[in-house]
Design a protein around this motif. Structure first.
Motif, mmCIF file in Angstrom:
data_model
loop_
_atom_site.group_PDB
_atom_site.id
_atom_site.type_symbol
_atom_site.label_atom_id
_atom_site.label_comp_id
_atom_site.label_asym_id
_atom_site.label_seq_id
_atom_site.Cartn_x
_atom_site.Cartn_y
_atom_site.Cartn_z
ATOM 1 N N UNK A 597 -3.740 -6.654 7.324
ATOM 2 C CA UNK A 597 -3.015 -5.460 6.908
ATOM 3 C C UNK A 597 -3.211 -5.240 5.412
ATOM 4 N N UNK A 598 -3.061 -3.975 4.992
ATOM 5 C CA UNK A 598 -2.971 -3.686 3.571
ATOM 6 C C UNK A 598 -1.578 -4.070 3.091
ATOM 7 N N UNK A 599 -1.522 -4.824 2.014
ATOM 8 C CA UNK A 599 -0.235 -5.235 1.466
ATOM 9 C C UNK A 599 -0.264 -5.098 -0.043
ATOM 10 N N UNK A 600 0.923 -4.954 -0.600
ATOM 11 C CA UNK A 600 1.096 -4.944 -2.045
ATOM 12 C C UNK A 600 1.723 -6.278 -2.425
ATOM 13 N N UNK A 601 1.061 -7.010 -3.313
ATOM 14 C CA UNK A 601 1.508 -8.358 -3.648
ATOM 15 C C UNK A 601 1.667 -8.493 -5.149
ATOM 16 N N UNK A 602 2.514 -9.449 -5.547
ATOM 17 C CA UNK A 602 2.671 -9.764 -6.965
ATOM 18 C C UNK A 602 1.361 -10.353 -7.499
ATOM 19 N N UNK A 603 0.963 -9.904 -8.688
ATOM 20 C CA UNK A 603 -0.243 -10.437 -9.313
ATOM 21 C C UNK A 603 0.113 -11.713 -10.062
ATOM 22 N N UNK A 604 0.647 -12.653 -9.325
ATOM 23 C CA UNK A 604 1.082 -13.928 -9.888
ATOM 24 C C UNK A 604 0.878 -14.990 -8.829
ATOM 25 N N UNK A 605 0.969 -16.248 -9.245
ATOM 26 C CA UNK A 605 0.740 -17.348 -8.326
ATOM 27 C C UNK A 605 1.608 -17.208 -7.088
ATOM 28 N N UNK A 606 1.005 -17.380 -5.946
ATOM 29 C CA UNK A 606 1.700 -17.242 -4.675
ATOM 30 C C UNK A 606 1.478 -15.907 -4.012
ATOM 31 N N UNK A 607 1.227 -14.865 -4.808
ATOM 32 C CA UNK A 607 0.964 -13.547 -4.230
ATOM 33 C C UNK A 607 2.067 -13.070 -3.312
ATOM 34 N N UNK A 612 4.307 -3.727 2.636
ATOM 35 C CA UNK A 612 3.182 -3.601 3.556
ATOM 36 C C UNK A 612 2.956 -2.129 3.845
ATOM 37 N N UNK A 613 1.727 -1.684 3.733
ATOM 38 C CA UNK A 613 1.457 -0.283 4.030
ATOM 39 C C UNK A 613 1.753 0.011 5.494
ATOM 40 N N UNK A 614 2.274 1.199 5.781
ATOM 41 C CA UNK A 614 2.655 1.501 7.172
ATOM 42 C C UNK A 614 1.482 1.502 8.145
ATOM 43 N N UNK A 627 -7.005 1.770 -5.261
ATOM 44 C CA UNK A 627 -5.754 2.519 -5.324
ATOM 45 C C UNK A 627 -5.937 3.667 -6.312
ATOM 46 N N UNK A 628 -5.439 4.840 -5.955
ATOM 47 C CA UNK A 628 -5.543 5.982 -6.859
ATOM 48 C C UNK A 628 -4.733 5.719 -8.126
ATOM 49 N N UNK A 629 -5.096 6.362 -9.243
ATOM 50 C CA UNK A 629 -4.395 6.100 -10.515
ATOM 51 C C UNK A 629 -2.893 6.342 -10.451
ATOM 52 N N UNK A 630 -2.443 7.289 -9.622
ATOM 53 C CA UNK A 630 -0.999 7.515 -9.520
ATOM 54 C C UNK A 630 -0.348 6.629 -8.474
ATOM 55 N N UNK A 631 -1.141 5.796 -7.799
ATOM 56 C CA UNK A 631 -0.600 4.816 -6.877
ATOM 57 C C UNK A 631 -0.211 5.350 -5.522
ATOM 58 N N UNK A 632 -0.514 6.603 -5.231
ATOM 59 C CA UNK A 632 -0.036 7.182 -3.977
ATOM 60 C C UNK A 632 -1.008 7.021 -2.815
ATOM 61 N N UNK A 633 -2.269 6.799 -3.116
ATOM 62 C CA UNK A 633 -3.290 6.776 -2.072
ATOM 63 C C UNK A 633 -4.149 5.537 -2.219
ATOM 64 N N UNK A 634 -4.478 4.941 -1.079
ATOM 65 C CA UNK A 634 -5.419 3.834 -1.041
ATOM 66 C C UNK A 634 -6.673 4.331 -0.336
ATOM 67 N N UNK A 647 1.426 4.988 1.037
ATOM 68 C CA UNK A 647 2.519 4.039 1.158
ATOM 69 C C UNK A 647 3.678 4.608 1.969
ATOM 70 N N UNK A 648 3.707 5.928 2.147
ATOM 71 C CA UNK A 648 4.856 6.517 2.811
ATOM 72 C C UNK A 648 4.602 6.982 4.225
ATOM 73 N N UNK A 649 3.394 6.771 4.755
ATOM 74 C CA UNK A 649 3.065 7.285 6.079
ATOM 75 C C UNK A 649 1.968 6.439 6.687
ATOM 76 N N UNK A 650 1.933 6.433 8.026
ATOM 77 C CA UNK A 650 0.855 5.714 8.712
ATOM 78 C C UNK A 650 -0.327 6.631 9.024
ATOM 79 N N UNK A 651 -0.328 7.829 8.421
ATOM 80 C CA UNK A 651 -1.424 8.774 8.633
ATOM 81 C C UNK A 651 -2.682 8.283 7.945
ATOM 82 N N UNK A 652 -3.810 8.414 8.623
ATOM 83 C CA UNK A 652 -5.115 8.048 8.076
ATOM 84 C C UNK A 652 -5.995 9.290 8.086
#
Length: 1010
Positions: A597-607, A612-614, A627-634, A647-652
């Motif tokens: 899955x696509x996930x957003x993780x901390x950029x630190x040890x352990x991640x 989780x993206x829908x 990731x787009x500069x404004x963070x809305x689109x992958x 991040x807000x929808x499961x639409x592809x």
């Protein structure tokens, strides 16, 4: 001999219509027998043909022993010929001229007979005369179509005997296979593609055909005696044009044929403003005069016609037309001359071509694809210009008022021509001129070298140089003076530095300043044990994330952009890309049970997984994720397409297919548009908001291969590091040193509009959760760039409460106040206040003795006869101040001396054992003490002992309760709560003894208004 003219039946318009419409309905009774004689059948097939004495009947041979020809009467069939053997023809001499009859042939044998289908015949009213016109005249019908047939008139004509249903006419180099018999004058439409065979010299072809027969007779034995006919057939070219034959065999019927010389007219190259005259000869090669109709051109510019021919052209005569080509502009010009005439074809056409020539035109302004260190000019390739071939181009350079030129050869293999210059001088202007076979044309308008502000950095892991391309493509070397091949690449957020990985034996992670002002010295950050891929530079410029393999498992690391030891985020993660908070990464997370899955993780040890993206999907191993500069689109590569998720929808959403598998992606730092590279070495521009648009391939002008990577490098504003969390307001510093002096800025956030700002931007009105901050820079030349930062705000106020004292009334002179609060971000300080009310009065205003205190315990001096109500509020680390808590109220009693002895029998005492050192006591019953009060809660302060009695308490005249003071042991200054009143009581409390001989020792009274 007087020759016959073509009867009315033969009008050309009717003939042409018959051919075009295939009007089989108008043919006279005649059945074309393409397979005649090919196969013996039981029943013969009969045909009829005209003779000078009657109607001939012929049939094919079968296995019969004899034949007879029957003629139909009004009621029956009668034997007309008698038995016939050794022949397949018979002539009915009894039929009168102009009469018609039906015939059939009966084939007989010893065992049986078989009858042919009936055929109908009409004997002409006049028998055609024979004559001396003996010719095959071919009009090849070029009309601009390609055919190997050539106009020819040949004679005399020889005719073969009938064989297999056809006979051949020959004259000159012409041979014509036609049906063996025609039933008489009329039209014959033969749609079969092998109806006739056309031969000229050594070449032949078959064709469908339409015959117009005006005169025909045969001898009694089936030989051709005379024939006058016209034939329309194909030109053997596969085109739709028609070849026309005039057929005369021992005929007295005149004919018309027209020969045009030459078949096409080519004026060649004619300079604009001049003219060239061409002559067209028209010759009547027939035996009958030709009357011309209109002669028209389908294009009168730049062609004109001068008609020197009279309306009538005698047989054997010629005349001329003059066609003049006078171009007024360069280019190719074609025209078609149509001559209407009475020949079988009805008209003749001649194609004319000519080319107007001139010096090449102004080519217009070339397009520029600029990079930090160079520029590529590109323009559409001109194969021809001014009517002649282009030899090449001059690029005109203007620097400081001095013009120089550079020669560029024309490359006919490409649709676009380009020329590159490395490190051009600032302010350089460029223009273009075309050079053709006639010379150099005018110089086009100048275009100025734009200020270099962005480029596409490219690598392929093979070349020893980083490449750079403009936004319109055209890659050129960066010349960074590092001999090792480059692999992954990323750009710093301000666009002035590149991070890259060198491949091969010198594998390392580097950074190097690469900006329009110059190139810095490469800085080696780290020498990895394994190949590094998927570089991503954090938006605050402080860290670089990358992917590396550990025992075959993909792992994600981060390293300071200044160098040092990388920190492992986690393994089973791949394809890292920073989000605009500069603290988290979007990755392909393989740590799920089941699918990745696509996930957003901390950029630190352990991640640690933040979200989780829908969408229940992820990029395959090795595919790019950005990731787009404004963070809305992958955006991520998926085979030949690029897919977009949020991040807000499961639409592809999915792009149109590219030309090969996607290798890398990079967003425009302002968002929306991104570039991709493919396994085929192509650079492609895509629009994330319109994925249905066709991807725009950009010419690279350089062969790239291997594992492609790219980074969109753009000079822009950079937002400095920000805290992990902020309150409802924050200070956001930004750096515009990469931009021009005089640049202005506007700042906004998710909930605040854009306003002019300077660094640091003091943003307020942040809501709990993520807030997107935008810093937009506008340079003096109008260029606009934007940087984004996600701030995680804590706008939730802390919740505080008073935890002590935990009593409602006490005789103590001080109260220990304790407070606490809860807040996700942590409590910074407290404010504590109180109000008080006397035993018979209202509350005072609040007093706040503690402000911004960090202590949670404090002492409050309390006065006798007062109730104190304490409340607290807290402030968190971000300055969020909570509401005042609910009050905690407590009171300190009045001394017994404040109570009035309403009756006698009381004694006042003194001792340190008592509250304030005094008491009021009695052992008699019915003795009363009173006190005027206002309150809801009342507390009696008294002594309890084994011999103590009881006292009744009245609120006014209403009994509240009776208090039993007896207790196994003796206690002084006991606080005894009385029943709580539902409403505020204002009046006299009376304490009246109800025991006799028992001690009642009163020490005080506490009053509370709550």
């Amino acid at each position: 001999m007087r020759r016959a003219r073509m009867p009315a039946l033969s009008r050309p318009a009717l003939f042409r219509t018959a051919l075009a419409a295939a009007l089989a309905a108008i043919t006279i009774p005649f059945i074309a027998h393409a397979a005649f004689g090919e196969e013996a059948v039981t029943a013969p097939t009969a045909q009829v043909f005209p003779t000078r004495t009657g109607i001939g009947v012929t049939w094919d041979t079968t296995d019969a022993t004899s034949y007879r020809v029957e003629r139909k009467t009004a009621t029956d069939w009668q034997d007309a010929s008698g038995p016939l053997t050794g022949t397949t023809t018979w002539v009915d001499d009894t039929i009168a001229a102009g009469a018609a009859a039906d015939y059939r042939v009966v084939a007989s044998s010893d065992a049986e007979s078989a009858t042919s289908p009936e055929v109908h015949a009409s004997r002409p009213t006049e028998t055609p005369a024979t004559g001396d016109i003996d010719v095959l005249a071919l009009d090849a019908g070029h009309a601009g179509e390609v055919t190997w047939l050539q106009d020819e008139t040949g004679g005399p004509v020889t005719a073969s005997a009938a064989a297999d249903g056809s006979r051949t006419l020959s004259a000159g180099s012409l041979k014509l296979r036609i049906p063996a018999y025609f039933a008489g004058p009329g039209y014959y439409n033969l749609p079969a593609l092998n109806a006739v065979t056309l031969t000229q010299g050594e070449r032949s072809c078959e064709s469908a055909a339409t015959f117009r027969v005006s005169a025909v007779t045969y001898t009694a034995d089936g030989q051709l005696e005379t024939l006058a006919a016209s034939l329309a057939a194909g030109t053997c070219s596969g085109a739709e044009s028609v070849a026309w034959y005039e057929i005369r065999y021992r005929s007295a019927v005149d004919y018309q044929t027209l020969v045009l010389t030459p078949k096409t007219l080519d004026a060649g190259r004619v300079p604009v403003g001049t003219s060239k005259a061409l002559t067209l000869t028209l010759k009547n090669t027939g035996t009958e005069p030709i009357h011309f109709g209109n002669m028209t051109l389908n294009a009168t510019n730049p062609w004109t016609i001068t008609r020197d021919c009279d309306p009538d052209l005698a047989a054997g005569a010629s005349c001329r037309l003059t066609l003049t080509f006078a171009p007024v502009r360069s280019g190719d010009f074609g025209a078609r001359l149509t001559i209407l005439d009475p020949t079988a074809s009805q008209s003749h056409q001649v194609l004319m071509t000519g080319t107007g020539t001139s010096l090449p035109p102004d080519p217009g302004m070339p397009a520029l694809a600029s990079t930090y260190r160079g520029v590529t000019l590109y323009w559409p390739s001109w194969k021809t210009a001014g009517g002649t071939a282009v030899k090449g181009y001059f690029v005109h350079r203007y620097v400081g008022g001095v013009e120089t030129t550079k020669w560029v050869d024309e490359d006919a293999t490409h649709t676009t021509t380009s020329w590159a210059e490395l490190e051009p001088a600032a302010g350089t202007e460029y223009a273009l001129s075309i050079v053709s076979e006639l010379g150099e044309g005018p110089v086009g308008p100048r275009t100025a070298l734009p200020r270099p502000t962005q480029q596409i950095a490219l690598t392929d892991g093979v070349k020893t140089e980083l490449m750079a391309a403009g936004l319109g493509g055209y890659a050129v070397p960066q010349d960074l003076d590092n001999p090792l091949p480059r692999a992954a690449v990323a750009a710093s957020p301000d666009g002035r530095t590149l991070a890259f990985v060198t491949a091969g034996s010198g594998m390392a992670l580097w950074t190097q300043r690469v900006e329009p002002a110059g190139v810095g010295t490469p800085v080696q950050l780290w020498t990895p044990p394994a190949a590094l891929t998927h570089l991503s530079w954090s938006p605050d410029g402080t860290r670089i994330a990358f992917q590396a393999s550990e025992n075959g498992t993909p792992c994600v690391y981060v390293i300071a952009s200044s160098g040092g030891t990388p920190e492992k985020v986690a393994c089973d993660l791949s394809s890292p890309s920073w989000t605009p908070d500069a603290r988290t990464l979007v990755v392909v997370d393989r740590r799920f049970d089941g699918a990745d899955r696509f996930a957003r993780v901390e950029a630190a040890a352990g991640g640690a997984r933040v979200a989780t993206l829908p969408v229940p999907a992820a990029a395959a191993d090795g595919m790019p994720v950005r990731v787009s500069p404004d963070g809305r689109t992958v955006a991520y590569g998926d085979g030949y397409t690029v897919k977009y998720v949020g991040f807000g929808s499961d639409k592809v959403t999915t792009s149109r297919p590219l030309n090969a598998s996607v290798r890398s992606l990079s967003w425009n730092p302002d968002g929306r548009v991104l570039y991709a590279t493919t396994a085929a070495g192509q650079l492609v521009r895509l629009d994330s908001e319109q994925p249905g648009l066709e991807p725009q391939a950009q010419p690279l002008n350089s062969l790239l291969r291997g594992e492609l990577d790219l980074a969109w490098q753009r000079l822009g504003v950079t937002i400095a590091p920000t805290p992990a969390a902020v309150g409802t307001s924050a200070s956001v510093a930004f750096d515009g040193s990469a931009l021009l002096p005089g640049t202005t800025y506007t700042c906004s956030s998710t909930y605040t509009p854009a306003t002019p700002c300077t660094s640091p931007y003091q943003v307020s009105g942040l809501a709990t959760g993520e807030n997107l901050v935008r810093i937009t820079a506008t340079e003096p030349d109008g260029r606009v760039t934007t940087a984004y930062r996600t701030l995680v705000a804590d706008a939730t106020v802390p919740v505080a409460r008073v935890t002590g004292p935990n009593y409602q009334s006490s005789v103590a002179a001080t109260a220990n106040i304790t407070v606490s609060a809860t807040d996700a971000s942590g409590v910074a300080s407290y404010d504590v206040r109180y109000r008080r009310a006397s035993f018979a009065g209202p509350y005072s205003a609040y007093v706040q003795p503690w402000t911004n205190t960090t202590t949670t315990s404090m002492s409050l001096a309390v006065a006798a006869g007062n109730e104190y109500c304490v409340s607290v509020r807290a402030k968190d680390k971000f300055g969020n101040i909570g509401d005042w808590s609910a009050e905690r109220c407590f009171s300190r009693p009045l001394d017994d001396r404040s109570m009035t002895m309403a009756t006698t029998g009381w004694a006042r005492g003194a001792s340190s054992k008592f509250y304030f050192g005094t008491d009021t006591q009695t052992t008699a019953s019915g003795k009363a003490l009173t006190r005027t009060v206002q309150g809801k809660r009342f507390f009696l302060i008294a002594t309890r002992c084994p011999t103590c009695g009881s006292v009744a308490v009245y609120a006014g005249n209403r009994l509240l309760t009776t208090v039993n003071l007896a207790y196994p042991t003796t206690h002084y200054q006991v606080v005894l709560g009385l029943p709580v009143q539902s409403t505020l009581f204002s009046g006299t409390l009376t304490f009246k003894t109800v025991s006799t001989g028992k001690l009642v020792q009163i020490d005080g009274l506490a009053v509370g208004r709550t």
